[in-house]
Design an enzyme around this catalytic site. Sequence first.
Site, PDB file in Angstrom:
ATOM      1  N   HIS A 114       1.156  -1.420   0.348  1.00  0.00           N
ATOM      2  CA  HIS A 114       0.263  -0.241   0.053  1.00  0.00           C
ATOM      3  C   HIS A 114       0.523   1.077   0.109  1.00  0.00           C
ATOM      4  O   HIS A 114       1.999   1.798   1.032  1.00  0.00           O
ATOM      5  CB  HIS A 114      -0.792  -0.133   1.420  1.00  0.00           C
ATOM      6  CG  HIS A 114      -1.954  -0.780   1.549  1.00  0.00           C
ATOM      7  ND1 HIS A 114      -2.249  -1.740   1.982  1.00  0.00           N
ATOM      8  CD2 HIS A 114      -2.335  -1.805   0.533  1.00  0.00           C
ATOM      9  CE1 HIS A 114      -3.319  -2.149   1.888  1.00  0.00           C
ATOM     10  NE2 HIS A 114      -3.464  -2.430   0.300  1.00  0.00           N
ATOM     11  N   GLU A 147       1.339   4.036   3.100  1.00  0.00           N
ATOM     12  CA  GLU A 147       1.741   3.561   4.061  1.00  0.00           C
ATOM     13  C   GLU A 147       3.621   3.874   4.403  1.00  0.00           C
ATOM     14  O   GLU A 147       4.353   2.907   4.465  1.00  0.00           O
ATOM     15  CB  GLU A 147       1.639   2.285   4.605  1.00  0.00           C
ATOM     16  CG  GLU A 147       0.498   2.032   4.564  1.00  0.00           C
ATOM     17  CD  GLU A 147      -0.333   0.773   4.608  1.00  0.00           C
ATOM     18  OE1 GLU A 147       0.504  -0.172   4.196  1.00  0.00           O
ATOM     19  OE2 GLU A 147      -1.234   0.761   4.167  1.00  0.00           O
ATOM     20  N   ARG A 149      -3.534   4.507  -1.442  1.00  0.00           N
ATOM     21  CA  ARG A 149      -3.518   3.011  -0.995  1.00  0.00           C
ATOM     22  C   ARG A 149      -3.453   1.745  -2.484  1.00  0.00           C
ATOM     23  O   ARG A 149      -2.004   0.693  -2.194  1.00  0.00           O
ATOM     24  CB  ARG A 149      -4.415   2.857  -0.931  1.00  0.00           C
ATOM     25  CG  ARG A 149      -4.195   1.305  -0.353  1.00  0.00           C
ATOM     26  CD  ARG A 149      -5.784   1.229   0.511  1.00  0.00           C
ATOM     27  NE  ARG A 149      -6.701  -0.556   1.155  1.00  0.00           N
ATOM     28  CZ  ARG A 149      -6.187  -0.734   2.219  1.00  0.00           C
ATOM     29  NH1 ARG A 149      -5.265  -0.867   2.912  1.00  0.00           N
ATOM     30  NH2 ARG A 149      -6.432  -1.477   1.910  1.00  0.00           N
ATOM     31  N   HIS A 156       2.799  -3.078   6.882  1.00  0.00           N
ATOM     32  CA  HIS A 156       2.066  -1.672   6.461  1.00  0.00           C
ATOM     33  C   HIS A 156       2.244  -1.353   7.814  1.00  0.00           C
ATOM     34  O   HIS A 156       2.446  -1.188   8.771  1.00  0.00           O
ATOM     35  CB  HIS A 156       0.421  -2.803   6.618  1.00  0.00           C
ATOM     36  CG  HIS A 156      -0.305  -3.073   5.073  1.00  0.00           C
ATOM     37  ND1 HIS A 156      -0.892  -3.117   4.907  1.00  0.00           N
ATOM     38  CD2 HIS A 156       0.413  -4.990   4.959  1.00  0.00           C
ATOM     39  CE1 HIS A 156      -1.016  -4.121   3.874  1.00  0.00           C
ATOM     40  NE2 HIS A 156      -0.177  -5.334   4.277  1.00  0.00           N
ATOM     41  N   GLU A 175       1.126  -3.512  11.617  1.00  0.00           N
ATOM     42  CA  GLU A 175       1.020  -2.388  11.144  1.00  0.00           C
ATOM     43  C   GLU A 175       1.578  -1.697  11.920  1.00  0.00           C
ATOM     44  O   GLU A 175       1.256  -2.143  13.471  1.00  0.00           O
ATOM     45  CB  GLU A 175      -0.728  -2.178  10.960  1.00  0.00           C
ATOM     46  CG  GLU A 175      -1.582  -3.801  10.671  1.00  0.00           C
ATOM     47  CD  GLU A 175      -1.920  -2.986   9.392  1.00  0.00           C
ATOM     48  OE1 GLU A 175      -1.144  -1.381   9.035  1.00  0.00           O
ATOM     49  OE2 GLU A 175      -2.020  -3.563   8.456  1.00  0.00           O
TER      50      GLU A 175
HETATM   51  O1  PAY Z   1      -2.621  -7.514   6.073  1.00  0.00           O
HETATM   52  O2  PAY Z   1      -2.073  -6.091   6.921  1.00  0.00           O
HETATM   53  C1  PAY Z   1      -3.616  -6.655   6.489  1.00  0.00           C
HETATM   54  C2  PAY Z   1      -4.297  -6.633   5.771  1.00  0.00           C
HETATM   55  C3  PAY Z   1      -5.281  -5.677   6.851  1.00  0.00           C
HETATM   56  C4  PAY Z   1      -5.101  -4.161   6.363  1.00  0.00           C
HETATM   57  C5  PAY Z   1      -5.384  -4.132   5.255  1.00  0.00           C
HETATM   58  O3  PAY Z   1      -5.181  -4.767   3.686  1.00  0.00           O
HETATM   59  O4  PAY Z   1      -6.564  -3.705   5.251  1.00  0.00           O
HETATM   60  C6  PAY Z   1      -5.354  -2.889   7.239  1.00  0.00           C
HETATM   61  C7  PAY Z   1      -4.657  -1.723   6.497  1.00  0.00           C
HETATM   62  C8  PAY Z   1      -3.667  -1.721   6.268  1.00  0.00           C
HETATM   63  O5  PAY Z   1      -2.727  -1.758   6.467  1.00  0.00           O
HETATM   64  O6  PAY Z   1      -3.770  -1.913   5.047  1.00  0.00           O
HETATM   65  C9  PAY Z   1      -5.189  -0.670   8.078  1.00  0.00           C
HETATM   66  C10 PAY Z   1      -4.989   0.594   7.759  1.00  0.00           C
HETATM   67  C11 PAY Z   1      -5.098   1.874   8.732  1.00  0.00           C
HETATM   68  C12 PAY Z   1      -6.247   0.932   6.596  1.00  0.00           C
HETATM   69  O7  PAY Z   1      -5.279   1.677   4.968  1.00  0.00           O
HETATM   70  O8  PAY Z   1      -6.864   0.707   6.434  1.00  0.00           O
HETATM   71 ZN    ZN Z   2      -1.838  -1.502   4.119  1.00  0.00          ZN
END
Ligand code: PAY
Ligand code: ZN
Length: 313
Positions: A69, A72, A132, A201, A275
């Site tokens: 993403h 990040e 993202r 992440h 995270e």
């Molecule tokens: O593999 O970390 C994982 C799954 C959860 C993440 C996701 O892919 O959605 C959680 C989010 C992320 O790091 O992308 C959390 C962040 C804060 C968001 O964008 O919501």
């Molecule tokens: Zn992420």
Amino acid sequence: ERKTKSFNFTAYHTLDEINSWMDTLVASHSKVVSKVQIGNSYENRPLYALKFSTGGENKPAIWIDAGIHSREWISHATAVWIANQIATDYASERAPVPKILGKMDIYMLIVANPDGYVFTHKSSSPFYRLWRKNRSVTSDPKCFGVDLNRNWDAAFGGPGASEKPCDEDYRGPSANSEIEVKNIAKLIESHGNFKSFITLHSYKQLLMYPYSNTGTNPPDQVELDTIAVSASKALSSWHGTVYTVGSIFNTIEQASGSSVDWAYNRGIKYSFAFELRDTGKYGFLLPADQIVSTSRETWLAIKYIMEYACDKS
Ligand code: PAY
Ligand code: ZN
């Protein structure tokens, strides 16, 4: 004028800066690090992984990726710092890196989504800086990008991912439709001997294991939880940063098509998602003066997981 430009670990960097830093790292630690191109991105940028190896064919291996993403940024910065630490710890024979590299190879893909990363650097306005997904064309001409952490061949299309191209968690038209995902999956499958898969992440300060697509515990839940608790204790020992441990489903939300579920289902037992900082004060815009402290504490947890996987392999 100085002959060698030193890299500033306390700042965020562009894709070009990270790529040229990789060349510098390889040049000064060529016995143990090489740069491997694992394919190209949608917009045809090279995907460069660092391979740490002391020789030998197809040794048991550890995978670490960051930046799937693009917004990040602390994940890329932490991966850069850790790659440098692995190289320098090896050079100065600092435990446990020599032991780990005696038995295992480490692959690090620092910028898993280079097209998105370049996009986040185009402007500081939120539309760019908070991008993202990747940048592929979708069935909706107004909306670009697939969420690369919903595109893996693991419960693809299930709940916890969107079928709508304009959504932030758009899963894409089919599993592995995205070239970035396809290239990573191809490398890991053709290698066939990965023991650990770690994806970085941000944000929320969590250390997570499978599954993300269901609340059912994975067969190795007890062991994975024990490892994650110990790794997060190691992390906290540095600055007191508090992490929460659990499955992705239980700590964040249901997500289908995630990389960690795919890796675990492929038999890579020690699969974890971090995270990184923080818990929301700055979120994706973590100030650069937290890069080194975040990296140092994260390294303690990653080192713990790597050594554990090494001792069990
Ligand atoms: O593999 O970390 C994982 C799954 C959860 C993440 C996701 O892919 O959605 C959680 C989010 C992320 O790091 O992308 C959390 C962040 C804060 C968001 O964008 O919501
Ligand atoms: Zn992420």
